[in-house]
Design a protein around this motif. Structure first.
Motif, short mmCIF file in Angstrom:
data_model
loop_
_atom_site.label_atom_id
_atom_site.label_comp_id
_atom_site.label_asym_id
_atom_site.label_seq_id
_atom_site.Cartn_x
_atom_site.Cartn_y
_atom_site.Cartn_z
N ASP A 92 0.92 -1.33 0.14
CA ASP A 92 0.05 0.07 0.08
C ASP A 92 0.91 1.29 0.01
OD1 ASP A 92 -2.47 -1.42 -0.09
OD2 ASP A 92 -2.74 -1.08 2.03
N ARG A 151 3.96 5.62 -5.68
CA ARG A 151 4.02 5.61 -6.99
C ARG A 151 2.74 6.55 -7.97
NH1 ARG A 151 4.57 -1.02 -8.19
NH2 ARG A 151 6.90 -1.12 -7.98
N SER A 152 1.63 6.71 -7.20
CA SER A 152 0.72 7.46 -7.79
C SER A 152 1.15 8.97 -7.77
CB SER A 152 -0.40 7.39 -6.75
OG SER A 152 -0.37 8.03 -5.59
N ARG A 167 2.24 1.43 -3.40
CA ARG A 167 1.23 2.13 -4.70
C ARG A 167 0.98 3.86 -4.27
NH1 ARG A 167 -0.76 -3.17 -4.03
NH2 ARG A 167 -2.06 -2.44 -2.07
#
Length: 201
Positions: free
Chosen positions: A169, A175-176, A172
């Motif tokens: 989590d 990365r967003s 991610r």
């Protein structure tokens, strides 16, 4: 699979637990012995509720102990969170990256009680150019606010930053925002961490 072409690396962000250090085995077992599975879950929720610095962990733990009628001194139980094993070989990698002219920063979710222990007793900050503890930032991973505050302080665009964490989590979320974020598995050892770092150096 296509991988982006990244600009030169300027900063490495490293998580602490699961990347550089781990809890000594036994905390979960001791909490279960003290109060059973419901107390264990409540104690872990208390920890999460303190990561942004709004609550004091020993007090939150003491409240959980009272709810479950745990017969022990809260200060003694809280000490279990400070039983940390740091891998010196991984810190040597941190030192080596910094020697190459790349800034390395600690990026970790910690409540004040544990974070100050890492800083003042384990002296972990001494290996880094900067340290970003969630209790000081007022935001905890995977909240995007954690990463934006770190990037603002670093003064670097996200694509020049490599972030390594052991939780999907968190990876991610980074990365967003355009950060080159990689998942590290503890079982891959120092070799796995070295390989991840070398991929951008």
């Amino acid at each position: 699979m296509h991988r982006p072409t990244w600009p030169p690396l300027r900063v490495v962000l490293l998580d602490a637990d699961g990347v550089l250090q781990r809890r000594r085995p036994g905390l979960v077992r001791s909490l279960l012995k003290l109060g059973g599975p419901r107390f264990l879950a409540d104690a872990m929720r208390a920890e999460v509720g303190c990561l942004t610095g709004e609550r004091d962990f020993p007090d939150a733990l003491a409240q959980a102990m009272r709810r479950h009628r745990v017969q022990a001194y809260p200060a003694d139980v809280a000490q279990g969170w400070l039983d940390i094993v740091v891998d010196p070989r991984r810190l040597e990698l941190v030192d080596a990256v910094r020697a190459r002219g790349v800034r390395v920063a600690l990026a970790t979710n910690q409540h004040r009680f544990r974070g100050l222990h890492m800083r003042e007793v384990l002296r972990l900050d001494e290996h880094f150019d900067a340290a970003y503890y969630s209790f000081e930032l007022g935001a905890a991973k995977p909240d995007a606010g954690y990463f934006t505050r770190v990037l603002d302080d670093l003064g670097e665009p996200p694509e020049t930053v490599l972030f390594v964490d052991d939780l999907p989590d968190n990876v991610r979320a980074a990365r967003s925002l355009g950060i080159d974020a990689r998942l590290h598995l503890w079982r891959t050892g120092v070799t796995g961490l070295r390989r991840t770092l070398a991929s951008r150096l």
